[in-house]
Design a protein around this motif. Sequence first.
Motif, PDB file in Angstrom:
ATOM      1  N   ILE A 128       0.747  -1.059   0.000  1.00  0.00           N
ATOM      2  CA  ILE A 128       0.013  -0.036  -0.098  1.00  0.00           C
ATOM      3  C   ILE A 128       0.821   1.353  -0.020  1.00  0.00           C
ATOM      4  O   ILE A 128       2.093   1.395   0.999  1.00  0.00           O
ATOM      5  N   ARG A 129       0.724   2.312  -0.944  1.00  0.00           N
ATOM      6  CA  ARG A 129       1.539   3.248  -0.986  1.00  0.00           C
ATOM      7  C   ARG A 129       0.606   4.362  -1.931  1.00  0.00           C
ATOM      8  O   ARG A 129      -0.094   4.357  -2.429  1.00  0.00           O
ATOM      9  N   SER A 130       1.064   5.696  -1.669  1.00  0.00           N
ATOM     10  CA  SER A 130       0.570   6.748  -2.369  1.00  0.00           C
ATOM     11  C   SER A 130       1.615   7.677  -3.296  1.00  0.00           C
ATOM     12  O   SER A 130       1.354   8.777  -3.276  1.00  0.00           O
ATOM     13  N   VAL A 188      12.261  -5.950  -8.653  1.00  0.00           N
ATOM     14  CA  VAL A 188      12.049  -6.622  -7.482  1.00  0.00           C
ATOM     15  C   VAL A 188      11.296  -5.845  -6.587  1.00  0.00           C
ATOM     16  O   VAL A 188      11.454  -4.700  -6.435  1.00  0.00           O
ATOM     17  N   TYR A 189      10.376  -6.355  -5.794  1.00  0.00           N
ATOM     18  CA  TYR A 189       9.753  -5.697  -4.666  1.00  0.00           C
ATOM     19  C   TYR A 189       9.525  -6.778  -3.466  1.00  0.00           C
ATOM     20  O   TYR A 189       9.105  -8.088  -3.729  1.00  0.00           O
ATOM     21  N   VAL A 190       9.811  -6.471  -2.361  1.00  0.00           N
ATOM     22  CA  VAL A 190       9.818  -7.484  -1.186  1.00  0.00           C
ATOM     23  C   VAL A 190       9.470  -6.744   0.063  1.00  0.00           C
ATOM     24  O   VAL A 190       9.874  -5.558   0.364  1.00  0.00           O
ATOM     25  N   GLY A 197      -4.040  -3.340 -13.317  1.00  0.00           N
ATOM     26  CA  GLY A 197      -2.680  -3.717 -13.745  1.00  0.00           C
ATOM     27  C   GLY A 197      -2.079  -4.482 -12.500  1.00  0.00           C
ATOM     28  O   GLY A 197      -2.636  -5.481 -11.814  1.00  0.00           O
ATOM     29  N   THR A 198      -1.052  -3.841 -11.979  1.00  0.00           N
ATOM     30  CA  THR A 198      -0.193  -4.234 -10.692  1.00  0.00           C
ATOM     31  C   THR A 198      -0.435  -3.479  -9.621  1.00  0.00           C
ATOM     32  O   THR A 198       0.448  -3.529  -8.619  1.00  0.00           O
ATOM     33  N   TRP A 199      -1.273  -2.725  -9.663  1.00  0.00           N
ATOM     34  CA  TRP A 199      -1.509  -1.569  -8.651  1.00  0.00           C
ATOM     35  C   TRP A 199      -2.961  -1.516  -7.921  1.00  0.00           C
ATOM     36  O   TRP A 199      -3.270  -0.564  -7.387  1.00  0.00           O
ATOM     37  N   PHE A 252      -4.622  -3.569  -5.514  1.00  0.00           N
ATOM     38  CA  PHE A 252      -4.797  -3.897  -4.014  1.00  0.00           C
ATOM     39  C   PHE A 252      -4.967  -2.573  -3.235  1.00  0.00           C
ATOM     40  O   PHE A 252      -5.948  -2.189  -2.336  1.00  0.00           O
ATOM     41  N   LYS A 253      -3.906  -1.609  -3.415  1.00  0.00           N
ATOM     42  CA  LYS A 253      -3.842  -0.481  -2.587  1.00  0.00           C
ATOM     43  C   LYS A 253      -4.824   0.564  -2.756  1.00  0.00           C
ATOM     44  O   LYS A 253      -5.128   1.443  -2.010  1.00  0.00           O
ATOM     45  N   ALA A 254      -5.649   0.369  -3.701  1.00  0.00           N
ATOM     46  CA  ALA A 254      -6.814   1.422  -4.274  1.00  0.00           C
ATOM     47  C   ALA A 254      -8.093   0.724  -3.622  1.00  0.00           C
ATOM     48  O   ALA A 254      -9.293   1.276  -3.896  1.00  0.00           O
ATOM     49  N   ALA A 267       5.171   3.145 -11.404  1.00  0.00           N
ATOM     50  CA  ALA A 267       4.780   1.573 -11.332  1.00  0.00           C
ATOM     51  C   ALA A 267       5.844   1.087 -10.531  1.00  0.00           C
ATOM     52  O   ALA A 267       7.036   1.711 -10.509  1.00  0.00           O
ATOM     53  N   SER A 268       5.562   0.095  -9.692  1.00  0.00           N
ATOM     54  CA  SER A 268       6.717  -0.457  -8.747  1.00  0.00           C
ATOM     55  C   SER A 268       7.934  -0.925  -9.500  1.00  0.00           C
ATOM     56  O   SER A 268       9.066  -0.440  -9.111  1.00  0.00           O
ATOM     57  N   VAL A 269       7.760  -1.809 -10.492  1.00  0.00           N
ATOM     58  CA  VAL A 269       8.865  -2.025 -11.395  1.00  0.00           C
ATOM     59  C   VAL A 269       8.605  -2.038 -12.752  1.00  0.00           C
ATOM     60  O   VAL A 269       7.648  -1.588 -13.104  1.00  0.00           O
TER      61      VAL A 269
HETATM   62  O1  PYC Z   1       2.247  -0.773  -7.282  1.00  0.00           O
HETATM   63  O2  PYC Z   1       3.121  -1.087  -5.199  1.00  0.00           O
HETATM   64  C1  PYC Z   1       2.859  -1.433  -6.468  1.00  0.00           C
HETATM   65  C2  PYC Z   1       3.148  -2.993  -6.455  1.00  0.00           C
HETATM   66  C3  PYC Z   1       3.540  -3.837  -5.646  1.00  0.00           C
HETATM   67  C4  PYC Z   1       3.749  -4.893  -6.280  1.00  0.00           C
HETATM   68  C5  PYC Z   1       3.177  -4.820  -7.402  1.00  0.00           C
HETATM   69  N1  PYC Z   1       2.874  -3.610  -7.767  1.00  0.00           N
END
Ligand code: PYC
Length: 413
Positions: A77-79, A279-281, A362-364, A366-368, A409-411
């Motif tokens: 989760i981030r903004s 990578v995100y971890v 996309g990949t973003w 959950f946080k929304a 985007a995270s990556v």
């Molecule tokens: O957008 O923070 C993000 C994220 C994390 C993993 C995939 N997307």
Amino acid sequence: MPYRLIKYGLSSKHPDKRMFREPSGLKESYEAVIIGAGGHGLAAAYYLARDYGITDVAVLEKGYIGAGGTGRNTAIIRSNYLTPEGVRFYDESIRLFKDLSNDFDLNLFYSERGHFTLAHSDSSIRTMRWRAEVNKHMGVDSEYVEPEDVKAACPPIDLTCGGDAPIMGALYHPPGAIARHDAVAWGYGAGADERGVEIHQGTEVTGIDVKSDRVVGVRTNKGYVKTEKVLSAVAGWTPSIADMVGLRTPLTVRPLQACVTEPLKPFLDKIMVSGSLHVYVSQSSRGELVMGGSTDPYELNSMRSTLEFAEGLSGHMLDLFPFLSNVKILRVWAGLCDMTPDFAPIMGRTPVDGFYIDAGWGTWGFKATPVSGKTMAQTVATDKEPELIDAFRLSRFEDLELTGEKGAASVGH
Ligand code: PYC
């Protein structure tokens, strides 16, 4: 062994209150139908019931609650986005997230960790500085930091990354957090259910009837229901559902894989992201490393996992944390990502009256979850979008007014 476990574990009756009712069948009609019992669909149902008193709602789910992206993400989760519109939107989501455990009376294990996005090149330093400035301007806590600040916050990291791509700086975002993703869907589902919304699992939508450009009903494997409002919140299945009303979107669907390791002693209390290393971890409260990378580099409607992903991600993880070389990966899984060309979501009304779309996550996504639920509930209830999601309207692709979030985007994808 706890007494209750023996007592209820051996009983075929379930005397405790169940989290969700099991509706016996579909009614003939509903004021609104929501397709998809993931976090977004259930959050919309919850706010429709709680904030607008609209409870004559069926949530239709072909699988089970949280079976899609909600249960398959890495719970970040981030903004710290790039556009003012994105920052404002995701920041509102964080504000809502912080109250959710209380709202639901269910512990979501919301855990504020601090989020580092590492820069390994001059151009990514430029993007991190840019994001930091936009974030600060919008009142969001983010700053550009130097490699020694990264090392101070995360001593085990190898700043040289094996010599291939040394860390040159980072964007630091203190509010970055993780939460228990499946519980978010359960909390919203239980809250909606308690207020009278029906959640029909195992119910697949097979068609949507439209007359004179207006939604009139939904066909399912369990029968037909009349309704004038349908919200699609199905992420990777959006193109198939949109097809049912003759709607074209610019979405492409790609798998995104993720994995967890065996539990390790706590050593990582921050969320670390490297766009260049893909990578995100984060480390879960159980000690597992929860990790992911880029989407698979092709369009595919499949949720299989691949050895290629596990190998590639492990290699990059070892660039950051070489001491993990003997750690085992326990599970790998995949979800489906509906990617937009500008990396921002698609939300709101569509040219088909009564058909509303919540997609492009996309990949973003959950946080929304909280903010998408709240804003889509308002859109469905009032037939008008709140200003907060104006930048995400479907028509932006025709109007050439994109909301470019690729740099946030995270990556790289
Ligand atoms: O957008 O923070 C993000 C994220 C994390 C993993 C995939 N997307």
